[in-house]
Scaffold this motif. Structure first.
Motif, PDB file in Angstrom:
ATOM      1  N   GLU A 434       0.817  -1.482   0.004  1.00  0.00           N
ATOM      2  CA  GLU A 434      -0.020  -0.003  -0.229  1.00  0.00           C
ATOM      3  C   GLU A 434       1.047   1.339  -0.279  1.00  0.00           C
ATOM      4  O   GLU A 434       0.613   2.199  -0.131  1.00  0.00           O
ATOM      5  CB  GLU A 434      -1.314   0.159   1.051  1.00  0.00           C
ATOM      6  CG  GLU A 434      -2.288  -1.139   1.356  1.00  0.00           C
ATOM      7  CD  GLU A 434      -2.765  -1.897   2.331  1.00  0.00           C
ATOM      8  OE1 GLU A 434      -3.558  -2.052   2.755  1.00  0.00           O
ATOM      9  OE2 GLU A 434      -2.248  -0.558   3.737  1.00  0.00           O
ATOM     10  N   ASN A 435       1.497   1.408   0.978  1.00  0.00           N
ATOM     11  CA  ASN A 435       3.077   2.797   0.825  1.00  0.00           C
ATOM     12  C   ASN A 435       3.967   2.789  -0.559  1.00  0.00           C
ATOM     13  O   ASN A 435       3.596   3.604  -0.568  1.00  0.00           O
ATOM     14  CB  ASN A 435       3.856   2.094   2.058  1.00  0.00           C
ATOM     15  CG  ASN A 435       3.203   2.181   3.015  1.00  0.00           C
ATOM     16  OD1 ASN A 435       2.158   3.050   3.356  1.00  0.00           O
ATOM     17  ND2 ASN A 435       3.776   2.206   4.026  1.00  0.00           N
ATOM     18  N   ILE A 436       3.674   1.760  -1.615  1.00  0.00           N
ATOM     19  CA  ILE A 436       4.351   2.190  -2.636  1.00  0.00           C
ATOM     20  C   ILE A 436       3.165   2.163  -3.821  1.00  0.00           C
ATOM     21  O   ILE A 436       3.770   3.483  -4.345  1.00  0.00           O
ATOM     22  CB  ILE A 436       5.261   0.614  -3.106  1.00  0.00           C
ATOM     23  CG1 ILE A 436       5.979   0.114  -2.228  1.00  0.00           C
ATOM     24  CG2 ILE A 436       5.564   0.499  -4.526  1.00  0.00           C
ATOM     25  CD1 ILE A 436       7.731   0.994  -2.527  1.00  0.00           C
ATOM     26  N   PRO A 472      -5.182   5.708 -13.970  1.00  0.00           N
ATOM     27  CA  PRO A 472      -3.872   4.433 -14.174  1.00  0.00           C
ATOM     28  C   PRO A 472      -4.414   2.762 -14.459  1.00  0.00           C
ATOM     29  O   PRO A 472      -5.769   2.863 -14.266  1.00  0.00           O
ATOM     30  CB  PRO A 472      -2.983   4.223 -12.628  1.00  0.00           C
ATOM     31  CG  PRO A 472      -4.282   4.731 -11.300  1.00  0.00           C
ATOM     32  CD  PRO A 472      -5.252   5.907 -12.081  1.00  0.00           C
ATOM     33  N   THR A 473      -3.516   2.439 -14.798  1.00  0.00           N
ATOM     34  CA  THR A 473      -4.332   1.171 -15.696  1.00  0.00           C
ATOM     35  C   THR A 473      -3.699  -0.111 -14.499  1.00  0.00           C
ATOM     36  O   THR A 473      -2.185   0.476 -13.978  1.00  0.00           O
ATOM     37  CB  THR A 473      -3.734   1.062 -17.238  1.00  0.00           C
ATOM     38  OG1 THR A 473      -2.647   1.019 -17.530  1.00  0.00           O
ATOM     39  CG2 THR A 473      -4.353   2.324 -18.164  1.00  0.00           C
ATOM     40  N   ASP A 474      -3.834  -1.179 -14.986  1.00  0.00           N
ATOM     41  CA  ASP A 474      -3.218  -2.256 -14.650  1.00  0.00           C
ATOM     42  C   ASP A 474      -1.799  -2.363 -14.421  1.00  0.00           C
ATOM     43  O   ASP A 474      -0.806  -2.678 -13.976  1.00  0.00           O
ATOM     44  CB  ASP A 474      -4.180  -3.663 -14.529  1.00  0.00           C
ATOM     45  CG  ASP A 474      -5.375  -3.836 -13.531  1.00  0.00           C
ATOM     46  OD1 ASP A 474      -5.766  -5.006 -13.536  1.00  0.00           O
ATOM     47  OD2 ASP A 474      -6.407  -2.634 -13.253  1.00  0.00           O
ATOM     48  N   GLU A 475      -1.485  -1.999 -15.821  1.00  0.00           N
ATOM     49  CA  GLU A 475      -0.664  -2.462 -16.520  1.00  0.00           C
ATOM     50  C   GLU A 475       0.613  -1.242 -16.076  1.00  0.00           C
ATOM     51  O   GLU A 475       1.941  -1.616 -15.250  1.00  0.00           O
ATOM     52  CB  GLU A 475      -0.254  -2.249 -17.556  1.00  0.00           C
ATOM     53  CG  GLU A 475       1.121  -2.718 -18.569  1.00  0.00           C
ATOM     54  CD  GLU A 475       1.210  -2.786 -20.414  1.00  0.00           C
ATOM     55  OE1 GLU A 475      -0.552  -2.353 -20.357  1.00  0.00           O
ATOM     56  OE2 GLU A 475       1.906  -2.540 -20.744  1.00  0.00           O
ATOM     57  N   GLU A 476       0.062   0.349 -15.840  1.00  0.00           N
ATOM     58  CA  GLU A 476       0.995   0.759 -14.760  1.00  0.00           C
ATOM     59  C   GLU A 476       1.726   1.072 -13.344  1.00  0.00           C
ATOM     60  O   GLU A 476       2.872   0.529 -13.212  1.00  0.00           O
ATOM     61  CB  GLU A 476      -0.078   1.803 -15.246  1.00  0.00           C
ATOM     62  CG  GLU A 476       0.661   3.326 -16.214  1.00  0.00           C
ATOM     63  CD  GLU A 476      -0.072   4.030 -16.524  1.00  0.00           C
ATOM     64  OE1 GLU A 476      -1.547   4.098 -16.097  1.00  0.00           O
ATOM     65  OE2 GLU A 476      -0.036   5.514 -16.234  1.00  0.00           O
ATOM     66  N   LEU A 477       0.777  -0.059 -12.836  1.00  0.00           N
ATOM     67  CA  LEU A 477       0.446  -0.060 -11.612  1.00  0.00           C
ATOM     68  C   LEU A 477       1.319  -1.076 -11.920  1.00  0.00           C
ATOM     69  O   LEU A 477       2.818  -1.065 -10.625  1.00  0.00           O
ATOM     70  CB  LEU A 477      -0.757  -0.479 -10.856  1.00  0.00           C
ATOM     71  CG  LEU A 477      -1.089   0.890 -10.580  1.00  0.00           C
ATOM     72  CD1 LEU A 477      -2.899   1.277  -9.906  1.00  0.00           C
ATOM     73  CD2 LEU A 477      -0.424   2.314  -9.846  1.00  0.00           C
ATOM     74  N   THR A 478       1.704  -2.363 -12.376  1.00  0.00           N
ATOM     75  CA  THR A 478       2.574  -3.894 -12.249  1.00  0.00           C
ATOM     76  C   THR A 478       3.897  -3.225 -12.168  1.00  0.00           C
ATOM     77  O   THR A 478       4.756  -3.496 -11.715  1.00  0.00           O
ATOM     78  CB  THR A 478       1.539  -4.644 -12.830  1.00  0.00           C
ATOM     79  OG1 THR A 478       0.519  -5.211 -12.530  1.00  0.00           O
ATOM     80  CG2 THR A 478       2.395  -6.229 -13.222  1.00  0.00           C
ATOM     81  N   ASN A 479       3.798  -2.498 -13.289  1.00  0.00           N
ATOM     82  CA  ASN A 479       5.383  -1.895 -14.314  1.00  0.00           C
ATOM     83  C   ASN A 479       6.442  -1.293 -13.082  1.00  0.00           C
ATOM     84  O   ASN A 479       6.877  -1.119 -12.515  1.00  0.00           O
ATOM     85  CB  ASN A 479       5.543  -1.189 -15.307  1.00  0.00           C
ATOM     86  CG  ASN A 479       5.036  -2.219 -16.543  1.00  0.00           C
ATOM     87  OD1 ASN A 479       5.310  -3.336 -16.248  1.00  0.00           O
ATOM     88  ND2 ASN A 479       4.582  -2.057 -17.442  1.00  0.00           N
ATOM     89  N   TYR A 480       5.355   0.003 -11.892  1.00  0.00           N
ATOM     90  CA  TYR A 480       5.399   0.627 -11.108  1.00  0.00           C
ATOM     91  C   TYR A 480       5.738  -0.315  -9.865  1.00  0.00           C
ATOM     92  O   TYR A 480       6.615  -0.524  -9.199  1.00  0.00           O
ATOM     93  CB  TYR A 480       4.570   0.960 -10.400  1.00  0.00           C
ATOM     94  CG  TYR A 480       4.993   2.352  -9.247  1.00  0.00           C
ATOM     95  CD1 TYR A 480       5.741   3.195 -10.080  1.00  0.00           C
ATOM     96  CD2 TYR A 480       5.163   2.111  -8.182  1.00  0.00           C
ATOM     97  CE1 TYR A 480       6.107   4.635  -8.913  1.00  0.00           C
ATOM     98  CE2 TYR A 480       4.734   3.042  -7.266  1.00  0.00           C
ATOM     99  CZ  TYR A 480       5.653   4.549  -7.263  1.00  0.00           C
ATOM    100  OH  TYR A 480       6.165   5.372  -6.279  1.00  0.00           O
ATOM    101  N   CYS A 481       4.722  -1.499  -9.385  1.00  0.00           N
ATOM    102  CA  CYS A 481       5.401  -2.608  -8.524  1.00  0.00           C
ATOM    103  C   CYS A 481       6.761  -2.420  -8.067  1.00  0.00           C
ATOM    104  O   CYS A 481       7.258  -3.879  -7.602  1.00  0.00           O
ATOM    105  CB  CYS A 481       4.360  -3.250  -8.391  1.00  0.00           C
ATOM    106  SG  CYS A 481       3.061  -2.319  -7.224  1.00  0.00           S
TER     107      CYS A 481
END
Length: 526
Positions: A434-436, A472-481
């Motif tokens: 969550e913090n990330i 945001p998109t799923d892909e954006e957040l996945t890549n960010y994580c």
């Protein structure tokens, strides 16, 4: 030795600074002496209405004088106040009022489009223990008006007799757990426990009589009643009551009163700093910015530090069962320490970190946080099993929160014990993810938990509230994580929502998100 009760603490404040303004509400103000005199009259009125030591009085109100009149008057005669949220409706009221065996109910008459007077007029049969209904405005036939109780003459001998019977272990307030992990439990906070937390808080943060804090945290939560009101009572400082949290109202109050202390959960800080009014508000009077409720992610820490230049950011950890704060940052902690650690035990309270068998674990190992000290509440109302489970031997409180400690005694929060899930054999703590996620520029809030999965056993399901104007998109957040987390921690599911349910204290209410998921899963399996 004099008893240490809420009444004695108020008497001490009156003897030291009788004419000092203790509370502000809008254009009204109230001195310590005025509060003492008015609550004497209300306490006697409660006695005349049949309320006695050991009885419970429910209170449904905003952060306003009437809430605190009720609290201090009840404390003077040894009655407990059952703190109910104005947002509660039929199921919450029925459960909590009956669970706490409430004898009298004090309520505002209406708020927005909800009429409490009409509601309780038709609801009386569902809460049979309530013998007296008292409204701050118009009530139903047979109910009492709050202002009428405040002007009665006092039989001082009878009142003093009732006051003399009050002891430190009498329940002062019953606060229901926020429900982030399940069924609410009424925490029995005593005169002794609430004062112990407040006293340690005052000493640790060096609160002075010249301080003025913003009372925006709800009074039906320890953040409001202990960390704001009782802290100010013991330090003879002042509080500006904010009826309901609103960024503009808070900012206006800080500037108008030259407030020195502001406390809130991270969500409140985000709303405050994102407010349009923030651009024109002078916040230089603030010397202490207290963050509680959940971890403050590093980017928000830095933003608070930058935009409130004179306000030292500190963490506060506490829960209803500890009657208020029990762990705080040190005033000497730099920003890097505050970003990582929730702080150290305060006063003479003790902390330990334990495993499932409740044996102490080594430094650096994650386990459940346990707290010991006078701040620990005396249990849950009418729940013997749950009391024994949470309040262990030798006055140790097992918090259900996962932490680890370092060699200097600092505690590092890892999330709720029941929130941890195992994804592909790895222990995952949602607060870390969550913090990330909250650092992503398109994410305003994030909350997650584990859900069943045939392949991984459990996977992370994270609810995202986007920053206004962003998506945001799923892909954006996945890549960010992937950039910031080990691959096994990356969430498998993202759910985008305009808003998420919040607890009365402003924390994301994961129990309702989990319930929503369970109902959806049940519906698709039919």
């Amino acid at each position: 030795m004099e008893k240490w009760t809420i009444q004695s603490a108020l008497s001490n404040a009156v003897s030291k600074t009788p004419d000092k303004v203790f509370l502000y509400e809008g254009d009204k103000q109230l001195t310590f002496k005025e509060l003492d005199e008015r609550t004497d009259r209300l306490a006697y009125a409660f006695l005349k209405e049949g309320i006695k030591r050991g009885d419970n009085i429910g209170i449904i109100a905003l952060n306003q004088f009437e809430w605190l009149y009720t609290f201090f008057a009840a404390a003077k005669i040894g009655a407990g106040v059952v703190a109910l949220n104005v947002r509660y409706r039929e199921s919450e009221f029925e459960y909590m009022i009956n669970n706490a065996n409430v004898k009298a109910l004090v309520s505002i008459s209406s708020l927005a489009d909800f009429n409490y007077s009409d509601f309780f007029d038709h609801f009386r049969g569902n809460i049979p223990t309530v013998r007296k209904f008292i409204f701050t405005g118009e009530g139903f036939e047979g109910s009492l008006h709050f202002s009428d109780l405040m002007v009665q003459e006092i039989d001082i001998e009878q009142l003093n007799e009732a006051k003399d019977k009050v002891v430190e272990e009498d329940t002062a307030v019953i606060i229901y757990t926020s429900g982030t992990t399940g069924r609410p439990k009424g925490t029995l906070i005593t005169n002794r426990s609430i004062l112990a937390s407040a006293k340690a808080h005052v000493g640790h943060f060096e609160i002075k009589s010249s301080d003025l804090s913003i009372g925006n945290l709800p009074l039906n939560h320890v953040g409001g009643i202990t960390c704001s009101i009782m802290v100010a009572l013991l330090s003879q400082s002042s509080v500006v009551l904010i009826p309901m949290f609103n960024p503009s109202d808070v900012l206006e109050a800080i500037e108008k009163h030259r407030a020195t202390i502001f406390g809130g959960v991270p969500t409140m800080y985000v709303m405050l700093l994102n407010s349009e009014k923030r651009k024109t508000t002078d916040l230089t009077s603030l010397r202490l910015c207290v963050a509680g409720g959940s971890n403050v992610e590093p980017e928000l820490c830095q933003r608070i530090n930058k935009e409130i230049p004179n306000g030292q950011l500190v963490n506060l950890y506490g829960l209803s069962e500890s009657s208020g704060a029990c762990v705080l940052s040190r005033l000497t902690d730099d920003l890097s320490k505050v970003q990582k650690s929730i702080g150290v035990p305060i006063g003479d309270f003790e902390a330990k970190v334990v495993n499932k068998e409740r044996k102490t674990v080594p430094i650096g190992e994650v386990g459940e946080l346990a707290i010991k000290g006078a701040c620990v509440a005396k249990g849950y109302y009418g729940m013997e099993k749950e009391t024994k489970e949470t309040f262990g031997e030798e006055n140790w409180l097992y918090t259900g929160d996962l932490v680890y400690t370092d060699s200097e005694g600092y505690l590092y929060y890892k999330g709720r014990k029941k929130e941890m899930y195992i994804q592909g054999g790895y222990n995952i703590y949602p607060v870390e993810i969550e913090n990330i996620l909250s650092k992503h520029p398109k994410v305003l809030m994030a909350a997650g938990f584990g859900v069943p999965d045939e392949f991984y056993g459990e996977v992370g399901r994270y609810y995202i509230v986007p920053t206004p104007g962003e998506q945001p998109t799923d892909e954006e957040l996945t890549n960010y994580c992937k950039q910031h987390l080990a691959d096994y921690k990356i969430p498998k599911q993202f759910i985008f929502k305009e808003d998420v349910p919040l607890t009365p204290a402003g924390k994301i209410q994961k129990s309702l998100l989990r319930k929503e998921f369970e109902e959806m899963k049940e519906g698709t399996s039919r």
